[in-house]
Design an enzyme around this catalytic site. Structure first.
Site, PDB file in Angstrom:
ATOM      1  N   LYS A 112       5.725  -0.915  -9.455  1.00  0.00           N
ATOM      2  CA  LYS A 112       7.272  -1.368  -8.524  1.00  0.00           C
ATOM      3  C   LYS A 112       8.167  -1.788  -9.777  1.00  0.00           C
ATOM      4  O   LYS A 112       9.450  -1.872  -9.598  1.00  0.00           O
ATOM      5  CB  LYS A 112       7.208  -2.440  -7.506  1.00  0.00           C
ATOM      6  CG  LYS A 112       6.132  -2.038  -6.406  1.00  0.00           C
ATOM      7  CD  LYS A 112       6.858  -1.066  -5.397  1.00  0.00           C
ATOM      8  CE  LYS A 112       6.025  -0.793  -4.295  1.00  0.00           C
ATOM      9  NZ  LYS A 112       6.758   0.305  -3.512  1.00  0.00           N
TER      10      LYS A 112
ATOM     11  N   GLU B 168      13.573  -5.943  -0.005  1.00  0.00           N
ATOM     12  CA  GLU B 168      12.611  -6.172   1.072  1.00  0.00           C
ATOM     13  C   GLU B 168      11.201  -5.903   0.313  1.00  0.00           C
ATOM     14  O   GLU B 168      11.011  -5.614  -0.631  1.00  0.00           O
ATOM     15  CB  GLU B 168      12.422  -4.890   2.072  1.00  0.00           C
ATOM     16  CG  GLU B 168      12.133  -3.507   1.694  1.00  0.00           C
ATOM     17  CD  GLU B 168      12.657  -3.046   0.571  1.00  0.00           C
ATOM     18  OE1 GLU B 168      13.722  -3.086   0.282  1.00  0.00           O
ATOM     19  OE2 GLU B 168      11.871  -2.023  -0.298  1.00  0.00           O
TER      20      GLU B 168
ATOM     21  N   SER C 203      -1.751   2.702  -8.768  1.00  0.00           N
ATOM     22  CA  SER C 203      -0.433   2.322  -9.072  1.00  0.00           C
ATOM     23  C   SER C 203      -0.279   0.742  -8.905  1.00  0.00           C
ATOM     24  O   SER C 203       0.836  -0.117  -9.323  1.00  0.00           O
ATOM     25  CB  SER C 203       0.484   2.635  -7.610  1.00  0.00           C
ATOM     26  OG  SER C 203      -0.448   2.365  -6.417  1.00  0.00           O
TER      27      SER C 203
END
Ligand code: PLP
Lengths: 237, 297
Positions: B8, B30, B284
């Site tokens: 992210k 969010e 990830s």
């Protein structure tokens, strides 16, 4: 005369409520077809939508509600909803079914002006819309242009948005169509002030709240808006 | 800033630079698993931005350590207490805040979803995954992988990985969804959060709840580019169950000494089933945030 549009959420009581709104002086009734994720709506309409969905107000039931309302009133009725419902039902099929049930036009809050150009609908513009966008919306819109007075969602605000005047002036330079202002208008004072600038006003969240108290309360509330809107000077800007 | 624990950050850092260029000093975001919220809070601390993160009340319980992390980093975490109380509603509330405060506020969306041009912005920022993975595997193995596989929630780590191999027709691209949140496997066309894509919707177009043990995959939509890649046949999408993900989580920890996040554990589960020899998995994120969820099963 300035135009007064009242928004109501579809539900069992809606045909009678719409009749009361028209008796109170509404020129147009918008009928909310609820969607699970109403991005453009503040808490009042979002909650009304959640309740309506819990009561089974899916597309078919909303179309029946529209038809039942049409049997009681003669003013324009405009379903207001979100694109996902039309995507599932089929855009053309939805437009046809709504028209057969008595709809005069449509509003689809999350369908950009350049999407589905074949679908006749009332286009929305906001204070953040560019002139180019306003011109395109005016060219494609169905009869009038919906001016969103605020940046943000539906729901009552303390004061009429100062952004409305500039938006009306910009839109007037680009189109001769009627301009109706909505979002954030809830009191007769705000309605009068908005009607003094624009050609009409749309009242949603507060009408939905008052409608919970029944047709008599709604009739009285709409009459107070009617009086306020009629007190606005006829020649604007 | 890689301590934030997931891919992210690639996106958060890039969008923070965009926000600075746009002259905006307030950020809303969010978060589902909290990984994107932590990445956003981190870059906001670094750039001196005000930061508000919307998070479903249920996710705040599931991912409590990340809520505390965001607080430490100076972000305000606002619980979203209606609807599914997960990522879907958190996204709606972040968008409502953004459109209300758009003069001052940048919406730092966490995946390749949302209104245009967000899906493209996020893909470009995550494409570093595919670019670097391609270089690294060529250096290490002297050839391209036969398969590149990644988990798909909103789809950002997968689209970032795929971006490096789209033009290599011989590389199979596989996305792995949670079976209870299979927007591509079980969805149909719909419109949510400003994009038209494949969604979990009912016959009337109402959005359905997604269910996954992994908060980061618990979203009923997916980036529109994945729907396109599915329809064009360039990428395939399969589903992994909660149990399969949990088993791979434990297996990677025990065999490699790497504790993966539950999200990429879905990709690991399906990678194990592939027949090919050279498989590239996008890991990830790391699994610290998931320990309590896994150990309680
Ligand atoms: C480690 C990790 N992987 C994957 C995801 C899913 O997001 P996306 O599909 O956008 O990569 C998340 C979301 O929170 C995550 O934390």
């Amino acid at each position: 005369m300035k135009t007064l549009a009242i928004y109501l959420m579809c539900g069992a009581a809606t045909p009678k409520l719409a009749e009361a709104a028209v008796e109170g002086g509404a020129d147009i009734v918008e009928l909310g077809f609820p969607f699970s994720d109403p991005l453009a709506d503040g808490p009042v309409i979002r909650r009304a939508g959640e309740r309506a969905l819990d009561e089974g107000m899916r597309t078919a039931a909303c179309l029946e509600c529209l038809a039942a309302t049409r049997r009681r009133v003669e003013v324009p009725l405009i379903p207001m909803t979100y694109a996902s419902l039309l995507e599932a039902y089929g855009y053309d099929r939805f437009a046809t079914a709504a028209a057969e049930a008595g709809a005069t036009s449509l509003i689809v809050a999350d369908l950009p002006v350049d999407a589905e150009p074949g679908l006749r609908r009332v286009q929305l513009v906001a204070p953040t819309s560019t002139d180019e966008r306003i011109a395109l919306a005016a060219e494609r819109t169905d009869g009038w242009l919906y001016l969103v007075t605020v940046t943000g969602t539906t729901g009552a605000r303390g004061d009429l948005s100062p952004a409305l005047r500039t938006l009306v002036e910009r839109a007037r330079d680009l189109t001769g169509l009627p301009l109706y202002a909505g979002f954030g208008i809830s009191t007769p004072e705000q309605a009068a002030a908005a009607a003094a600038i624009a050609d009409g006003v749309v009242v949603g969240s507060r009408a939905v709240e008052v409608a919970a108290d029944g047709p008599a309360a709604l009739r009285e509330y709409v009459a107070s808006l009617r009086e306020a809107v009629d007190s606005a000077p006829l020649v604007s800007s | 800033m890689l301590h934030t624990g997931a891919h992210k950050l690639n996106n958060a850092l890039g969008q923070a630079l965009l926000a600075r260029r746009l002259g905006k000093r307030r950020i809303v975001a969010e978060t589902g698993a909290g990984q994107h919220g932590v990445a956003t809070a981190t870059v906001c601390a670094r750039f001196g931005f005000e930061c508000v993160v919307y998070m479903g009340a249920e996710d705040m319980i599931r991912q409590a350590p990340n809520v505390e992390r965001m607080g430490l980093l100076g972000a305000e975490v606002r619980p979203v207490e209606f609807g599914t109380q997960t990522l879907k509603e958190a996204t709606s509330e972040a968008i409502r805040d953004w459109i209300t405060n758009v003069e001052t506020t940048h919406y730092l969306i966490g995946s390749c979803v949302g209104p245009a041009p967000y899906p493209e912005i996020v893909r470009e920022l995550q494409a570093v995954i595919g670019r670097e993975a391609r270089e690294q595997i060529l250096a290490a193995e002297g050839r391209l992988p036969e398969v590149a596989i990644a988990c798909v929630g909103g789809g950002s780590n997968a689209i970032g990985l795929f971006a490096g191999f789209l033009d290599d027709a011989e590389v199979r691209l596989v996305g792995v969804e949670a079976v209870g949140a299979a927007s591509l496997g079980a969805g149909r066309a719909g419109v949510l959060h400003g994009s038209r894509s494949s969604l979990l919707v009912d016959d009337d177009g109402q959005v359905l709840d997604a269910h996954s043990i992994s908060a980061g995959l618990d979203y009923p939509g997916v980036g529109p580019e994945h729907a396109f890649l599915r329809d064009s046949g360039r990428a395939e999408y399969v589903g992994a169950s909660d149990e399969e993900a949990l088993a791979s989580f434990r297996r990677l920890a025990a065999t490699e000494g790497i504790i993966p996040a539950l999200e990429p554990s879905h990709a690991l589960a399906k990678a194990l089933e592939l027949q090919e020899d050279l498989v590239l998995v996008c890991l990830s994120g790391r699994g610290d945030k998931d320990l309590s969820a896994v150990l309680s099963r």
